[in-house]
Design an enzyme around this catalytic site. Structure first.
Site, PDB file in Angstrom:
ATOM      1  N   LYS A 216     124.822  89.910  14.910  1.00  0.00           N
ATOM      2  CA  LYS A 216     125.728  89.340  13.902  1.00  0.00           C
ATOM      3  C   LYS A 216     125.283  87.964  13.394  1.00  0.00           C
ATOM      4  O   LYS A 216     125.500  87.624  12.237  1.00  0.00           O
ATOM      5  CB  LYS A 216     127.140  89.240  14.472  1.00  0.00           C
ATOM      6  CG  LYS A 216     127.812  90.575  14.732  1.00  0.00           C
ATOM      7  CD  LYS A 216     128.200  91.269  13.456  1.00  0.00           C
ATOM      8  CE  LYS A 216     129.022  92.533  13.717  1.00  0.00           C
ATOM      9  NZ  LYS A 216     129.198  93.326  12.471  1.00  0.00           N
TER      10      LYS A 216
ATOM     11  N   GLU B 143     136.470  87.796   8.897  1.00  0.00           N
ATOM     12  CA  GLU B 143     137.316  88.712   9.644  1.00  0.00           C
ATOM     13  C   GLU B 143     136.582  89.048  10.928  1.00  0.00           C
ATOM     14  O   GLU B 143     135.365  88.933  11.003  1.00  0.00           O
ATOM     15  CB  GLU B 143     137.555  89.987   8.839  1.00  0.00           C
ATOM     16  CG  GLU B 143     136.466  91.065   8.975  1.00  0.00           C
ATOM     17  CD  GLU B 143     135.121  90.678   8.377  1.00  0.00           C
ATOM     18  OE1 GLU B 143     135.081  89.730   7.563  1.00  0.00           O
ATOM     19  OE2 GLU B 143     134.104  91.317   8.725  1.00  0.00           O
TER      20      GLU B 143
ATOM     21  N   SER C 240     121.789  96.435  19.765  1.00  0.00           N
ATOM     22  CA  SER C 240     122.472  95.482  18.876  1.00  0.00           C
ATOM     23  C   SER C 240     123.171  94.325  19.572  1.00  0.00           C
ATOM     24  O   SER C 240     123.304  93.249  19.005  1.00  0.00           O
ATOM     25  CB  SER C 240     123.464  96.238  18.008  1.00  0.00           C
ATOM     26  OG  SER C 240     124.333  97.012  18.810  1.00  0.00           O
TER      27      SER C 240
END
Lengths: 268, 399
Positions: free
Chosen positions: B91, B113, B380
């Site tokens: 991210k 968000e 990830s």
């Protein structure tokens, strides 16, 4: 037969009357209440009624309207029920109805089918708040073919050239959003709205109706010489919310009284 | 050629576009203009690379997972270690990019968000680094379930706003962030955490995440002497997978496999496998596959992994699905939990539950292939954030 929205505004223009347009969310707490409200508001002098089609993810709406939609959907409200139970009020009350529906709902049904069914049910047009003109080509063509109005929105962040383009694309009337943000009551409206309305007057051949944030007679006084109509939503819906799951006749009357107060402010 | 998309309207074939209120159109145009200029600006790219290297810790390793390979008994399995990035997941790549862009636009405030909190923490981190005010919208349910990440965001100087409308999860956090953005669009940028939302977000987030696939290409060539045969990544909104797949899209020899959340079952409400079970529709500003119920209302979804628990998917994935370029499959809750345990024991790496879905699917693929073949799994994120939930499901409680 001309579209009832066109008939309404040409009649109003001739007598210099302004349109009070209440927004009523369908199915909160049930469609019988929605119908009572529409009747009561028509009696108060509403010229046209916007019917909110509940959607699970309404990004343009504030907390009050979203909460209303959530309540209606939790009770299993379906679009066919809105068409069946609310649509006939247009003929009964001789008042044009406009559907306020997110594009997700329109697309899911199929644009052509949505317009056909809405039109057959008694709706004279639709506002699709998350469909900017850039994406509205097909829906606009389908609507035009049936003389079903597709009402577009202009906002304070819309640059002039684009606002002019939107004003030309909108049919029925142009929805002028008074504030930068979502639906909901505001203590004050930004004074720039007056300039924008006066400027838009030169760009649009359709009537101008202002919405978002309007809740009191003072707002109406400020706008009435510059617009053809005002749209009021959250202020009414909040009173409906306060009435709870079983609104009494006096709750409906209280909403109708607020409507009357705004109609008087508009045309008094 | 797949690489030239989206077009100037933000369309990936029929998917994408901008289905948003008019109020946001100005900000989206402004963002598109600034982003296009930044892409062509060597100085911007240099800054982005600098922070990825010196702050995030890139390049992340491409690691040969010998014991997972042996366990699967087929192709060699490599893990692209995005879990080793600062903040523990992919991210941060996107957040650094968008925070730099925010400064470029002269805006001083960001909102975001978050579902499980990973994107929220990454945004709060980038906001601290670049001195931006930050508010993170998070569903009330998620605030309760992810106390650790809520604490981290606050410690990083961000404000966390609990969203109590609708489903009180990620979907409503996005709705609320968009609404807030509509009212503050002049001085605020909305850092969307995935390849979803209106144009230019899907393309922009993909581009910032493409560093994953670019590094993987180079590292695979170095270590194996050629490109991988299969690349596997999990898909919620689809940002780690888009960043991994995009640089390989033109390489026809490389099979691409996206893994969705199969949840408890294939029944509606029990899963979040949007591409496997959904239909094209509109959600959060884009036309893409979506899980809908009657009348086009967004459906409820479920996954053991909060990051995959989303009823939509990025429009480019919809395009890749229809064109057949990427194969999409799903892995259920139980298998994902087994994958979590297996990967931890065999490799000494706790995967995020999202990542565990990709690990399971990657091992399935590897099993049916020869040892000559190379399967890369996009690893990830790390699993620290999921320890509480995994423990709870095992009937334990960690304080």
């Amino acid at each position: 037969m001309p579209n009832p929205i066109d008939t309404l505004f040409s009649k109003f223009r001739a007598v210099k009357r302004k349109a009070f347009i209440p927004f009523v969310p369908a199915g909160d707490p049930d469609l019988a209440t929605t119908a009572q409200l529409v009747r009561a508001l028509a009696k108060s002098g509403a010229a046209l009624v916007e019917i909110g089609f509940p959607y699970s993810d309404p990004i343009a709406d504030g907390a009050v309207i979203q909460a209303s939609y959530t309540r209606a959907l939790a009770r299993g409200l379906r679009i066919d029920d809105i068409f069946r139970q609310i649509g006939p009020l247009a003929a009964e009350l001789s008042i044009p109805l406009v559907a306020m529906a997110s594009f997700s709902l329109v697309h899911h049904r199929g644009a052509e089918r949505f317009i056909e069914q809405a039109s057959n049910a008694g709706f004279s047009g639709a506002i699709v708040p998350d469909l900017p003109i850039d994406e509205a080509g097909e829906l606009g063509r389908l609507a035009a073919a049936r003389d079903f109005k597709l009402i577009h929105l202009v906002t304070p962040t819309t640059p002039p050239e684009r606002a002019a383009q939107i004003a030309r694309s909108s049919t029925g009337f142009l929805y002028v959003v008074s504030v930068t943000g979502i639906t909901g009551e505001r203590a004050q409206l930004p004074p720039e709205i007056i300039q924008q309305l006066d400027w838009l007057r030169g760009q649009a051949s359709v009537p101008l109706c202002v919405g978002f944030g309007i809740s009191k007679p003072e707002h109406v006084h400020m706008l009435r010489d510059h617009a053809d109509g005002i749209i009021v939503g959250s202020a009414l819906v909040r009173r409906l919310e306060q009435a709870g799951s079983k609104p009494e006749p006096r709750d409906i009357d209280a909403i109708a009284d607020l409507g009357k107060e705004l109609v008087d402010a508009l045309n008094g | 050629m797949l690489r030239t998309i989206p077009d100037s309207h933000g369309r990936f074939g029929p998917y994408g576009g901008r289905y948003v209120p008019e109020t946001l159109m100005f900000a989206l145009r402004q963002l598109t203009e600034h982003y296009e200029k930044a892409q062509d600006d060597a100085e911007f790219r240099k800054q982005f690379d600098y922070y990825l290297r010196q702050y995030v810790g890139r390049p992340s390793p491409l690691y040969f997972a010998e014991r997972l390979t042996k366990e699967a008994g087929g192709a060699r399995i490599f893990l692209k270690r995005e879990d080793l990035n600062h903040t523990g997941a992919h991210k941060i790549n996107n957040c650094i990019g968008q925070a730099l862009l925010t400064r470029r636009m002269g805006k001083l405030r960001v909102i975001a968000e978050t579902g499980a909190g990973q994107h929220g923490v990454a945004t709060a981190t980038a906001a601290a680094l670049f001195n931006l005010k930050c508010q993170v919208y998070m569903g009330e349910e998620d605030v309760r379930r992810q106390k650790l990440n809520v604490f981290k965001m606050k410690a990083l100087g961000s404000e966390v706003i609990a969203v109590s409308s609708g489903s009180r999860t990620l979907r409503d956090a996005i709705n609320e962030a968009m609404r807030h953005w509509m009212a503050t669009v002049q001085d605020t940028h909305y850092i969307i955490g995935s390849v979803v939302g209106p144009h230019p977000f899907p393309a922009m987030v993909r581009d910032f995440q493409s560093v994953i696939g670019q590094e993987t290409r180079e590292q695979c060539r170095e270590q194996v002497g050629r490109l991988p045969d299969v690349v596997v990544a999990c898909v919620g909104g689809g940002s780690n997978s888009a960043g991994m797949f995009f640089p390989f899209v033109g390489d026809q020899s490389v099979e691409l496999v996206g893994v969705e959340a199969g949840g408890r079952s294939a029944r509606g409400g029990d899963h979040a496998a949007t591409l496997s079970h959904g239909k094209p529709g509109v959600l959060h500003g884009a036309f893409s596959y979506v899980l809908q119920g009657a009348d086009g209302q967004t459906a409820d979804v479920h996954s053991v992994s909060a990051g995959l628990d989303y009823p939509g998917v990025g429009p480019e994935h919809s395009y890749w699905k229809d064109s057949g370029r990427v194969q999409y499959t799903s892995v259920g809750d139980t298998e994902a939990l087994e994958g979590f345990a297996l990967c931890s024991r065999l490799e000494g790496i706790l995967p995020a539950l999202e990542t565990a879905h990709a690990v399971v699917a990657g091992m399935r693929v590897a099993k049916n292939r020869s040892h000559e073949d190379v399967v890369v799994i996009c690893f990830s994120g790390r699993g620290d954030k999921d320890c509480f939930e995994v423990a709870r499901l095992q009937g334990q409680q960690i304080e």
